[in-house]
Enzyme design. Sequence first.
Site, PDB file in Angstrom:
ATOM      1  N   ASN A   1      -7.310   1.692  10.161  1.00  0.00           N
ATOM      2  CA  ASN A   1      -5.971   1.933  10.702  1.00  0.00           C
ATOM      3  C   ASN A   1      -6.128   1.955  12.216  1.00  0.00           C
ATOM      4  O   ASN A   1      -6.854   2.796  12.751  1.00  0.00           O
ATOM      5  CB  ASN A   1      -5.424   3.292  10.253  1.00  0.00           C
ATOM      6  CG  ASN A   1      -5.216   3.379   8.743  1.00  0.00           C
ATOM      7  OD1 ASN A   1      -5.411   2.400   8.017  1.00  0.00           O
ATOM      8  ND2 ASN A   1      -4.822   4.538   8.265  1.00  0.00           N
TER       9      ASN A   1
ATOM     10  N   GLU B   1      -7.362   8.253   6.334  1.00  0.00           N
ATOM     11  CA  GLU B   1      -7.642   8.931   7.598  1.00  0.00           C
ATOM     12  C   GLU B   1      -8.199  10.341   7.439  1.00  0.00           C
ATOM     13  O   GLU B   1      -7.561  11.332   7.853  1.00  0.00           O
ATOM     14  CB  GLU B   1      -6.377   8.973   8.455  1.00  0.00           C
ATOM     15  CG  GLU B   1      -5.860   7.600   8.810  1.00  0.00           C
ATOM     16  CD  GLU B   1      -4.628   7.637   9.727  1.00  0.00           C
ATOM     17  OE1 GLU B   1      -4.117   8.723  10.020  1.00  0.00           O
ATOM     18  OE2 GLU B   1      -4.191   6.555  10.146  1.00  0.00           O
TER      19      GLU B   1
ATOM     20  N   TYR C   1      -4.203   2.086  15.978  1.00  0.00           N
ATOM     21  CA  TYR C   1      -2.970   2.288  16.755  1.00  0.00           C
ATOM     22  C   TYR C   1      -3.199   2.165  18.260  1.00  0.00           C
ATOM     23  O   TYR C   1      -2.435   1.512  18.948  1.00  0.00           O
ATOM     24  CB  TYR C   1      -2.342   3.661  16.441  1.00  0.00           C
ATOM     25  CG  TYR C   1      -1.732   3.669  15.057  1.00  0.00           C
ATOM     26  CD1 TYR C   1      -0.429   3.223  14.857  1.00  0.00           C
ATOM     27  CD2 TYR C   1      -2.462   4.060  13.942  1.00  0.00           C
ATOM     28  CE1 TYR C   1       0.135   3.184  13.587  1.00  0.00           C
ATOM     29  CE2 TYR C   1      -1.909   4.035  12.669  1.00  0.00           C
ATOM     30  CZ  TYR C   1      -0.602   3.587  12.499  1.00  0.00           C
ATOM     31  OH  TYR C   1      -0.048   3.545  11.244  1.00  0.00           O
TER      32      TYR C   1
ATOM     33  N   GLU D   1      -3.517  -0.189   8.372  1.00  0.00           N
ATOM     34  CA  GLU D   1      -2.308   0.247   9.100  1.00  0.00           C
ATOM     35  C   GLU D   1      -2.370  -0.284  10.518  1.00  0.00           C
ATOM     36  O   GLU D   1      -3.426  -0.253  11.163  1.00  0.00           O
ATOM     37  CB  GLU D   1      -2.229   1.781   9.218  1.00  0.00           C
ATOM     38  CG  GLU D   1      -1.779   2.494   7.983  1.00  0.00           C
ATOM     39  CD  GLU D   1      -1.685   4.014   8.182  1.00  0.00           C
ATOM     40  OE1 GLU D   1      -1.424   4.478   9.320  1.00  0.00           O
ATOM     41  OE2 GLU D   1      -1.879   4.726   7.190  1.00  0.00           O
TER      42      GLU D   1
ATOM     43  N   ARG E   1       0.854  -1.186   0.000  1.00  0.00           N
ATOM     44  CA  ARG E   1       0.000   0.000   0.000  1.00  0.00           C
ATOM     45  C   ARG E   1       0.888   1.234   0.000  1.00  0.00           C
ATOM     46  O   ARG E   1       1.656   1.452   0.934  1.00  0.00           O
ATOM     47  CB  ARG E   1      -0.903  -0.017   1.243  1.00  0.00           C
ATOM     48  CG  ARG E   1      -1.708   1.228   1.369  1.00  0.00           C
ATOM     49  CD  ARG E   1      -2.582   1.304   2.623  1.00  0.00           C
ATOM     50  NE  ARG E   1      -3.074   2.653   2.697  1.00  0.00           N
ATOM     51  CZ  ARG E   1      -3.127   3.394   3.790  1.00  0.00           C
ATOM     52  NH1 ARG E   1      -2.778   2.899   4.965  1.00  0.00           N
ATOM     53  NH2 ARG E   1      -3.554   4.627   3.749  1.00  0.00           N
TER      54      ARG E   1
ATOM     55  N   HIS F   1      -3.370  10.878   0.609  1.00  0.00           N
ATOM     56  CA  HIS F   1      -2.877  10.661   1.972  1.00  0.00           C
ATOM     57  C   HIS F   1      -2.373  12.013   2.505  1.00  0.00           C
ATOM     58  O   HIS F   1      -1.180  12.231   2.685  1.00  0.00           O
ATOM     59  CB  HIS F   1      -1.771   9.600   1.944  1.00  0.00           C
ATOM     60  CG  HIS F   1      -1.398   9.040   3.287  1.00  0.00           C
ATOM     61  ND1 HIS F   1      -1.449   7.690   3.597  1.00  0.00           N
ATOM     62  CD2 HIS F   1      -0.932   9.626   4.413  1.00  0.00           C
ATOM     63  CE1 HIS F   1      -1.046   7.485   4.834  1.00  0.00           C
ATOM     64  NE2 HIS F   1      -0.718   8.645   5.354  1.00  0.00           N
TER      65      HIS F   1
HETATM   66  O1  IFM Z   1       2.559   7.983   9.770  1.00  0.00           O
HETATM   67  C1  IFM Z   1       1.185   7.957   9.987  1.00  0.00           C
HETATM   68  C2  IFM Z   1       0.429   7.703   8.700  1.00  0.00           C
HETATM   69  O2  IFM Z   1       0.746   8.652   7.737  1.00  0.00           O
HETATM   70  C3  IFM Z   1      -1.051   7.761   8.959  1.00  0.00           C
HETATM   71  N1  IFM Z   1      -1.437   6.901  10.051  1.00  0.00           N
HETATM   72  C4  IFM Z   1      -0.672   6.979  11.266  1.00  0.00           C
HETATM   73  C5  IFM Z   1       0.813   6.861  10.966  1.00  0.00           C
HETATM   74  C6  IFM Z   1       1.625   6.943  12.277  1.00  0.00           C
HETATM   75  O3  IFM Z   1       1.394   8.151  12.928  1.00  0.00           O
END
Ligand code: IFM
Length: 454
Positions: A296, A175, A298, A369, A86, A130
């Site tokens: 995504n 995002e 985190y 992600e 990706r 992006h």
């Molecule tokens: O680096 C970023 C990415 O561009 C978008 N999602 C989160 C990642 C980590 O912060």
Amino acid sequence: MTTLPPGSRYPLPRFPANFLWGVSTSAHQIEGAAAEDGRGPSSWDAFAAEPGRVKDGSNASVATDHYHRYPEDVALLKELGVDAYRFSVSWSRVLPDGAGAVNKAGLDFYDRLVDALCEAGVRPVPTLFHWDTPLALEQAGGWLERDTAYRFAEYVDVVAARLGDRVGRWITLNEPAELTLLGHALGAHAPGKRLLFDALPVAHHQLLAHGLAVEVLRGRGSGSIGIANSHGPTYAASDSKEDRGAADFYDLLLNRLFADPLLLGTYPDGIAEMLPGPVEEDLRLISQPLDWYGINYYQPTKVGAHDPSLPADFAGIEIPPEMPFSVHRLEGHQRTAFDWPVVPAALYELLVGFKEEYGDRLPPVVITENGCSYEGIDDQDRIRYLDGHLRALNDAMDSGVDVRGYFVWSLMDNWEWAEGYAQRFGLVHVDFDTLARTPKASFRWLRDELRAQR
Ligand code: IFM
């Protein structure tokens, strides 16, 4: 074989044979060659040039120099053994002014990249936007203007016409929540606007752009289309009505403001009235069926009512007092170098919660992600992170969530936006002086795990 992390139940549970394994990057964070071959400037070039915006004062004009070194990076992907890669297309490399004349040399770059990927047996999965808005469009109002969504659709058509014969999967946007919140409400990212609630049109215009892009791609016969949204569970700081209200509000900003219109064709209560344009009509475009829904993930976030005794920042981002919430530190978890809590169980919770919330309206999910920032080449912490999240993902699949793929963020260390070069998310270490690439322990671990899966 790589040393196993303590407590690891190697090997990972078995994922379905057709599960899509990949890694992710984005154009602005890796390409460099900012002024080469006719590329036009983007909102992030202008933002990084403003003193004080990026922590280490850096910019991405060189980044990892992927623009020139892509053959080496494709070779790394091949060695890693992923099915898919990706990456994102830089809009201002293709259309230097965001609209109008096409920059052939810019398109040629993506053409070469896609060819190299196909030759290496790695499927290209381009993200069409992006965060790097062409500066000319930004200066004309950017995502606050409805017009930007239509310019995006034209750009998508140009890219799809050139790459569509070899690309089987497209991601429209990355995002949109962060571009809205960090870029336009809080001013921590480009374009650096602090509009608070007046940033809401940015969310709607991006979603409209997504809907228009889906139409364009379908018109060109593209089979598989998704979006990459950032989502995470929100925990209320206490059971009080005020804290629960604040947590609901945060959940709305990060999760429902984007997932509801896409998956249900509605905005959460009270939002549609605050948005410009023929919102009902737009929602029909926005909620066209997707082939898959990218998430995504985190970290989860603990949120309470606004509390002036708490730090007024969240991961270094200042939250103005007008925002009706405060972010609390989530205790009891390991933390990454970015100080983000490591909570694999929250990925399980997020996925199962999405399934409960959206039911059959939720198409198959792809984790577009997931990853972490850590220093060092012997990155055992990253291995533990990925191992834990993949187990949580597998558990969610066992609980009935249809997940079809997983992409690690990121292939290599890169330019982490307002953090500059300080946060390293890569499976491959990049020496930013020499640009030498060195696979980390996590790279070898993932390569071995993927071999074991097959
Ligand atoms: O680096 C970023 C990415 O561009 C978008 N999602 C989160 C990642 C980590 O912060």
